[in-house]
Design a protein around this motif. Structure first.
Motif, mmCIF file in Angstrom:
data_model
loop_
_atom_site.group_PDB
_atom_site.id
_atom_site.type_symbol
_atom_site.label_atom_id
_atom_site.label_comp_id
_atom_site.label_asym_id
_atom_site.label_seq_id
_atom_site.Cartn_x
_atom_site.Cartn_y
_atom_site.Cartn_z
ATOM 1 N N PRO A 253 0.820 -1.211 0.000
ATOM 2 C CA PRO A 253 0.000 0.000 0.000
ATOM 3 C C PRO A 253 0.856 1.263 0.000
ATOM 4 O O PRO A 253 1.845 1.363 0.722
ATOM 5 C CB PRO A 253 -0.803 -0.133 1.302
ATOM 6 C CG PRO A 253 -0.843 -1.594 1.585
ATOM 7 C CD PRO A 253 0.477 -2.119 1.103
ATOM 8 N N GLY A 254 0.441 2.205 -0.824
ATOM 9 C CA GLY A 254 1.125 3.488 -0.869
ATOM 10 C C GLY A 254 2.310 3.544 -1.800
ATOM 11 O O GLY A 254 2.894 4.609 -1.988
ATOM 12 N N LEU A 255 2.696 2.424 -2.400
ATOM 13 C CA LEU A 255 3.821 2.399 -3.327
ATOM 14 C C LEU A 255 3.293 2.118 -4.731
ATOM 15 O O LEU A 255 2.738 1.052 -4.990
ATOM 16 C CB LEU A 255 4.829 1.330 -2.915
ATOM 17 C CG LEU A 255 5.504 1.545 -1.563
ATOM 18 C CD1 LEU A 255 6.426 0.376 -1.242
ATOM 19 C CD2 LEU A 255 6.293 2.842 -1.561
ATOM 20 N N ASP A 256 3.447 3.078 -5.623
ATOM 21 C CA ASP A 256 3.012 2.904 -7.014
ATOM 22 C C ASP A 256 3.916 1.869 -7.675
ATOM 23 O O ASP A 256 5.118 2.103 -7.820
ATOM 24 C CB ASP A 256 3.115 4.249 -7.738
ATOM 25 C CG ASP A 256 2.558 4.207 -9.144
ATOM 26 O OD1 ASP A 256 2.573 3.116 -9.758
ATOM 27 O OD2 ASP A 256 2.117 5.256 -9.639
ATOM 28 N N PRO A 257 3.385 0.714 -8.073
ATOM 29 C CA PRO A 257 4.253 -0.318 -8.649
ATOM 30 C C PRO A 257 4.962 0.134 -9.909
ATOM 31 O O PRO A 257 6.039 -0.371 -10.232
ATOM 32 C CB PRO A 257 3.289 -1.486 -8.916
ATOM 33 C CG PRO A 257 1.929 -0.871 -8.958
ATOM 34 C CD PRO A 257 1.975 0.283 -8.003
ATOM 35 N N GLY A 258 4.381 1.093 -10.631
ATOM 36 C CA GLY A 258 5.039 1.600 -11.829
ATOM 37 C C GLY A 258 6.284 2.393 -11.545
ATOM 38 O O GLY A 258 7.059 2.689 -12.464
ATOM 39 N N CYS A 259 6.518 2.747 -10.291
ATOM 40 C CA CYS A 259 7.693 3.528 -9.910
ATOM 41 C C CYS A 259 8.772 2.690 -9.229
ATOM 42 O O CYS A 259 9.791 3.218 -8.805
ATOM 43 C CB CYS A 259 7.289 4.669 -8.978
ATOM 44 S SG CYS A 259 6.196 5.882 -9.735
ATOM 45 N N LEU A 260 8.536 1.386 -9.106
ATOM 46 C CA LEU A 260 9.488 0.501 -8.441
ATOM 47 C C LEU A 260 10.364 -0.192 -9.475
ATOM 48 O O LEU A 260 9.861 -0.958 -10.309
ATOM 49 C CB LEU A 260 8.763 -0.542 -7.604
ATOM 50 C CG LEU A 260 8.226 -0.099 -6.247
ATOM 51 C CD1 LEU A 260 7.477 -1.249 -5.591
ATOM 52 C CD2 LEU A 260 9.358 0.370 -5.341
#
Length: 311
Positions: free
Chosen positions: A174-181
């Motif tokens: 939660p809270g972490l945009d997977p597209g930014c990882l």
């Protein structure tokens, strides 16, 4: 500014909470709960942040204290860290600011390429300075970028570390945009500067297209090569530093920025200290400021739930 909900706090530390910063439609990709608050005497207005529901407050507090100790351009300057072990918080002086998703909403869609380049250069400047100190931001995403009249500010410092400090799998947290990882972080690797370079590419993609995982054809031609390389799953294919990204944003095709200093090529874009913004975004910032100035502190006879949503 967004209306408070029944599960929002009425007070955080010495601050009366007036409104939420993030809309319900974007809060799932925000690593913390962000509010606008004011002291009871009405003298100071702040941005005050607390952990997401379900987050580990002790991990979050460690990153908040780390952010307070940093002195990095374009990182949000945290003035206070407080609270308890179960409910930590931090506060920063208020300046009119819109999360990047709200900026695109105010503008009516993706931003012009020149604006994207200038915002990206300012962010790359901050990341370059942080990396020179041996620090990875490890939380960069569209929602982590607050756009002000003086340029963008980075928030959500250490969100990846706070979510999984022991290197456990991070996908879908939660809270972490997977597209930014970056793939190496999503699979459990330690956050490093090249992960920030990947996330910066995702932010540039979002500002240009409205989402963090675009098709190449969606990107402006002038940004396709840079953003595509930033978003490579192979770290060796990405620009090897935020300074290299900065050089490409300021002087396309010029190659890596010179090595005289961490922000050597920033002058062309950043000498004036502000990123020119389209008029609709400036108007949205002004509307937020006016609404917050007009907001009244609740009294014991005035339930706090009467806070109004404004845009």
């Amino acid at each position: 500014m967004e209306r408070l909900r029944h599960d929002d706090p009425s007070h955080v530390g010495p601050y009366v909470i007036l409104a939420r910063l993030d809309s319900e439609s974007t809060e799932r990709t925000v690593a913390e709960r962000r509010y606008l608050g004011r002291t009871a005497d009405g003298e100071r207005t702040v941005l005050v942040c607390v952990p997401r529901v379900g987050a580990d407050p002790s991990r979050w507090a460690i990153e908040a204290e780390g952010a307070r100790r940093l002195s990095v351009p374009r990182f949000l300057r945290i003035a206070e860290v407080g609270g308890t072990a179960g409910f930590p918080w931090y506060a920063a002086p208020y300046t009119p600011a819109l999360p990047l998703p709200a900026v695109l909403a105010a503008y009516g869609g993706p931003l012009p390429e020149d604006t994207v380049r200038r915002l990206g250069a300012a962010l790359a400047e901050g990341l370059t300075a942080a990396h020179a100190q041996g620090v990875a931001h490890a939380g960069l995403s569209p929602a982590a970028v607050l756009v002000t009249a003086g340029g963008p500010l980075l928030t959500c410092f250490g969100a990846v570390r706070a979510a999984a400090p022991d290197g456990t799998h991070r996908t879908g947290l939660p809270g972490l945009d997977p597209g930014c990882l970056a793939v190496e972080q999503a699979s459990g690797g330690r956050p490093r500067p090249l992960g920030d370079v990947f996330a910066l590419g995702a932010v540039l993609a979002y500002a240009s297209t409205g989402h963090t995982v675009p098709e190449q054809s969606e990107l402006p031609p002038g940004l396709r090569t840079l953003v595509g390389s930033c978003l490579s799953s192979d770290p060796a294919v990405r620009p090897q530093s935020a300074q290299d990204v900065l050089g490409e944003l300021v002087s396309p095709g010029a190659g890596p920025a010179p090595s005289e200093g961490p922000c050597a090529q920033a002058g062309t874009v950043l000498d004036h200290g502000a990123v020119p913004l389209p008029s609709r975004i400036v108007a949205a910032l002004a509307a937020q400021s006016a609404a917050l100035l007009a907001a009244e502190l609740p009294t014991p006879q005035q339930p706090f739930a009467t806070a109004q949503k404004v845009h």
